[in-house]
Write a protein that holds these residues in place. Structure first.
Motif, mmCIF file in Angstrom:
data_model
loop_
_atom_site.group_PDB
_atom_site.id
_atom_site.type_symbol
_atom_site.label_atom_id
_atom_site.label_comp_id
_atom_site.label_asym_id
_atom_site.label_seq_id
_atom_site.Cartn_x
_atom_site.Cartn_y
_atom_site.Cartn_z
ATOM 1 N N PRO A 56 8.118 38.909 -15.143
ATOM 2 C CA PRO A 56 6.839 39.633 -14.717
ATOM 3 C C PRO A 56 6.056 38.727 -13.824
ATOM 4 C CG PRO A 56 6.697 38.741 -16.864
ATOM 5 C CD PRO A 56 8.067 38.633 -16.643
ATOM 6 N N ALA A 57 4.625 39.206 -13.163
ATOM 7 C CA ALA A 57 3.922 38.375 -12.523
ATOM 8 C C ALA A 57 3.350 37.360 -13.511
ATOM 9 C CB ALA A 57 2.681 39.406 -11.820
ATOM 10 N N GLY A 58 2.995 36.286 -12.601
ATOM 11 C CA GLY A 58 2.358 35.259 -13.376
ATOM 12 C C GLY A 58 3.284 33.942 -12.989
ATOM 13 N N GLU A 59 2.791 32.775 -13.834
ATOM 14 C CA GLU A 59 3.283 31.454 -13.592
ATOM 15 C C GLU A 59 4.784 31.367 -14.352
ATOM 16 O OE1 GLU A 59 0.861 28.204 -14.179
ATOM 17 O OE2 GLU A 59 -0.850 28.982 -12.986
ATOM 18 N N PHE A 60 5.622 30.543 -13.514
ATOM 19 C CA PHE A 60 6.734 30.181 -14.236
ATOM 20 C C PHE A 60 7.328 28.916 -13.731
ATOM 21 C CE2 PHE A 60 8.105 32.704 -10.509
ATOM 22 C CZ PHE A 60 9.296 32.157 -10.244
ATOM 23 N N SER A 61 8.253 28.297 -14.378
ATOM 24 C CA SER A 61 9.199 27.473 -13.906
ATOM 25 C C SER A 61 10.655 27.779 -13.982
ATOM 26 C CB SER A 61 9.028 26.159 -14.865
ATOM 27 O OG SER A 61 9.538 26.221 -16.047
ATOM 28 N N ILE A 62 11.502 27.436 -13.446
ATOM 29 C CA ILE A 62 12.949 27.833 -13.486
ATOM 30 C C ILE A 62 13.475 27.640 -14.899
ATOM 31 C CG2 ILE A 62 15.294 27.308 -12.823
ATOM 32 C CD1 ILE A 62 14.101 26.362 -9.978
ATOM 33 N N GLN A 99 5.080 32.149 -5.095
ATOM 34 C CA GLN A 99 4.715 30.754 -4.312
ATOM 35 C C GLN A 99 4.839 29.656 -5.021
ATOM 36 O OE1 GLN A 99 3.065 31.215 -0.962
ATOM 37 N NE2 GLN A 99 3.425 33.392 -1.373
ATOM 38 N N ALA A 100 4.972 28.662 -4.290
ATOM 39 C CA ALA A 100 5.091 27.255 -5.143
ATOM 40 C C ALA A 100 3.722 26.741 -5.495
ATOM 41 C CB ALA A 100 5.956 26.204 -4.028
ATOM 42 N N LEU A 101 3.589 26.343 -6.802
ATOM 43 C CA LEU A 101 2.452 25.632 -6.905
ATOM 44 C C LEU A 101 2.637 24.348 -7.198
ATOM 45 C CD1 LEU A 101 1.654 28.310 -10.002
ATOM 46 C CD2 LEU A 101 0.680 28.248 -7.655
ATOM 47 N N ASN A 102 1.633 23.538 -7.485
ATOM 48 C CA ASN A 102 1.737 22.242 -7.746
ATOM 49 C C ASN A 102 2.422 21.786 -8.768
ATOM 50 O OD1 ASN A 102 0.094 21.361 -5.457
ATOM 51 N ND2 ASN A 102 -1.815 21.444 -6.799
ATOM 52 N N LYS A 103 3.146 20.521 -8.826
ATOM 53 C CA LYS A 103 4.057 20.260 -9.895
ATOM 54 C C LYS A 103 3.177 19.692 -11.103
ATOM 55 C CE LYS A 103 8.294 18.308 -7.909
ATOM 56 N NZ LYS A 103 9.100 17.345 -7.911
ATOM 57 N N ARG A 104 3.584 20.003 -12.226
ATOM 58 C CA ARG A 104 2.793 19.518 -13.552
ATOM 59 C C ARG A 104 3.974 18.768 -14.675
ATOM 60 N NH1 ARG A 104 0.180 25.036 -13.508
ATOM 61 N NH2 ARG A 104 1.616 25.725 -15.073
ATOM 62 N N SER A 105 3.508 17.608 -15.035
ATOM 63 C CA SER A 105 4.511 16.913 -15.736
ATOM 64 C C SER A 105 5.853 16.884 -15.243
ATOM 65 C CB SER A 105 4.477 17.625 -17.107
ATOM 66 O OG SER A 105 3.311 17.671 -17.776
ATOM 67 N N ASN A 106 5.868 16.697 -13.939
ATOM 68 C CA ASN A 106 7.141 16.371 -13.238
ATOM 69 C C ASN A 106 8.152 17.775 -13.154
ATOM 70 O OD1 ASN A 106 8.674 15.062 -11.407
ATOM 71 N ND2 ASN A 106 9.993 14.225 -12.941
ATOM 72 N N VAL A 107 7.456 18.974 -13.314
ATOM 73 C CA VAL A 107 8.055 20.149 -13.316
ATOM 74 C C VAL A 107 7.395 20.975 -12.546
ATOM 75 C CG1 VAL A 107 8.749 22.462 -14.820
ATOM 76 C CG2 VAL A 107 8.822 20.222 -15.855
ATOM 77 N N GLN A 108 8.151 21.674 -11.470
ATOM 78 C CA GLN A 108 7.717 22.618 -10.539
ATOM 79 C C GLN A 108 7.506 24.167 -10.860
ATOM 80 O OE1 GLN A 108 7.150 21.856 -7.036
ATOM 81 N NE2 GLN A 108 6.305 23.819 -7.291
ATOM 82 N N TRP A 109 6.363 24.302 -10.696
ATOM 83 C CA TRP A 109 5.929 25.903 -11.111
ATOM 84 C C TRP A 109 5.510 26.659 -10.003
ATOM 85 C CZ3 TRP A 109 5.199 27.474 -16.166
ATOM 86 C CH2 TRP A 109 5.486 26.651 -17.200
ATOM 87 N N TYR A 110 5.815 27.891 -10.152
ATOM 88 C CA TYR A 110 5.808 29.056 -9.224
ATOM 89 C C TYR A 110 4.959 30.280 -9.788
ATOM 90 C CZ TYR A 110 9.882 26.540 -7.630
ATOM 91 O OH TYR A 110 10.802 25.544 -7.166
ATOM 92 N N GLN A 111 4.318 31.029 -8.878
ATOM 93 C CA GLN A 111 3.413 31.922 -9.080
ATOM 94 C C GLN A 111 4.087 33.238 -8.608
ATOM 95 O OE1 GLN A 111 0.136 32.279 -10.894
ATOM 96 N NE2 GLN A 111 0.789 34.576 -10.514
ATOM 97 N N LYS A 112 4.283 34.256 -9.371
ATOM 98 C CA LYS A 112 4.942 35.656 -8.957
ATOM 99 C C LYS A 112 3.624 36.626 -8.870
ATOM 100 C CE LYS A 112 8.334 39.012 -9.621
ATOM 101 N NZ LYS A 112 9.485 39.525 -10.458
ATOM 102 N N GLU A 113 3.610 37.025 -7.697
ATOM 103 C CA GLU A 113 2.731 38.039 -7.549
ATOM 104 C C GLU A 113 2.800 39.420 -8.072
ATOM 105 O OE1 GLU A 113 2.112 38.138 -3.314
ATOM 106 O OE2 GLU A 113 1.630 35.983 -3.310
ATOM 107 N N GLU A 114 2.093 40.281 -8.353
ATOM 108 C CA GLU A 114 2.305 41.757 -8.776
ATOM 109 C C GLU A 114 3.056 42.473 -7.579
ATOM 110 O OE1 GLU A 114 1.303 43.525 -11.402
ATOM 111 O OE2 GLU A 114 0.404 42.073 -12.431
ATOM 112 N N ALA A 115 3.937 43.080 -8.113
ATOM 113 C CA ALA A 115 4.969 43.754 -7.235
ATOM 114 C C ALA A 115 4.044 45.081 -6.146
ATOM 115 C CB ALA A 115 6.065 44.512 -7.887
#
Length: 115
Positions: A56-62, A99-115
């Motif tokens: 779903p849309a929102g933030e995620f890490s792999i 989109q790639a967001l800033n790393k937090r706690s050495n983990v890369q986070w991403y933002q998925k936009e609404e489709a």
């Protein structure tokens, strides 16, 4: 680590970029996947692409997409290579709506936009 380079015509480059984009990969990682066969990596990256599409849309890490158990079951080399390849693909605009967001706690986070 060795760096290998080669020459291609503009038409070949355009064709390779199209193939890479269709697979959700940056051009360098796509070419590497053709030359260096790694079925375990290829399967994990394909699974990642499916998970991103279904997310779903929102933030995620792999790691959050895979879940702790599945993520921990992957070899470290696969996790690291896949993380770098996905980050490069997102930064290159190959993964639509992410989109790639800033790393937090050495983990890369991403933002998925609404489709």
């Amino acid at each position: 680590m060795a760096i290998i380079s080669f020459s291609a015509t503009n038409q070949q480059k355009i064709a390779l970029e199209g193939e890479a984009k269709a697979k959700g990969m940056s051009l360098p990682h796509y070419i590497k996947s053709i030359v260096v066969k790694d079925p375990a990596y290829d399967a994990a990256y394909a699974q990642l692409c499916s998970l991103v599409q279904a997310a779903p849309a929102g933030e995620f890490s792999i790691k959050t997409l895979f879940g702790n158990a599945a993520w921990g079951a992957l070899e470290t080399r696969i996790r690291l290579s896949m993380g770098r390849a996905f980050y490069d693909a997102v930064r290159a605009g190959v993964v639509p709506g992410v989109q790639a967001l800033n790393k937090r706690s050495n983990v890369q986070w991403y933002q998925k936009e609404e489709a």
